[in-house]
Design a protein around this motif. Structure first.
Motif: not given
Length: 183
Positions: A104-113
């Motif tokens: 799980f990667v946090q890219c600013g306000p977005l969480q990307v799996f």
């Protein structure tokens, strides 16, 4: 990614106790509270509202049967800075958690799996090392280590943007050229 959206508007219900000299301040604060850090399918995640035009507002008194007596609705125009990720876009982020299933990667306000299939292949040789302290993804030659707090460059494969910010998410990959850990 980041966009300046002009000429948006929001209907705000203001109770009579706020009518008076500070009405403009109340309207600005209520708009910021309701709109900032919200999510919209059309615009993405609203980060900041500005250019709030409260100079020429006219409220419309609501019928008393539906709302407390004297409640008015104000249509408030504003501009906003939004974050809307697109399929194929490259983002930088920080790994928040790693597991055998992926990251799980946090890219600013977005969480990307990033699923295991989009994280490791025969070319990069990444393997899950759950017995390490802390657990991480590591290459066979141990030169590449991806674990919690690792800075990562990824490509978006798909997004799910809904009206609830907790439901906004994306899936990504690091299998393309120039993607992966950032030193």
């Amino acid at each position: 990614m980041f966009f300046h959206v002009k000429r948006l508007s929001k209907n705000l219900q203001i109770e009579p106790k706020y009518y008076g000299p500070s009405l403009a301040v109340v309207i600005k604060q209520r708009l910021q509270d309701e709109v900032e850090n919200s999510c919209s399918e059309r615009y993405g995640i609203v980060l900041k509202v500005f250019n709030i035009d409260v100079d020429n507002l006219e409220g419309k008194i609501m019928p008393t049967g539906m709302h407390p007596g004297g409640t008015a609705v104000f249509t408030v125009p504003y501009d906003a800075i939004v974050f809307k990720p697109f399929k194929g876009e490259v983002l930088n982020g920080v790994v928040k958690s790693s597991a055998a299933q992926g990251l799980f990667v946090q890219c600013g306000p977005l969480q990307v799996f990033i699923a295991k299939a989009n994280l490791a292949d025969d070319n990069n040789g990444l393997e899950w090392r759950g017995d390490n302290t802390p657990p991480c993804w590591m290459s066979r030659d141990e030169r590449i280590v991806i674990g919690d707090k690792t800075h990562l460059r990824l490509r978006i494969l798909g997004t799910r943007i809904q009206n609830d910010i907790s439901q906004c998410s994306a899936v990504g990959t690091i299998l393309d050229d120039y993607l992966g850990p950032i030193d």
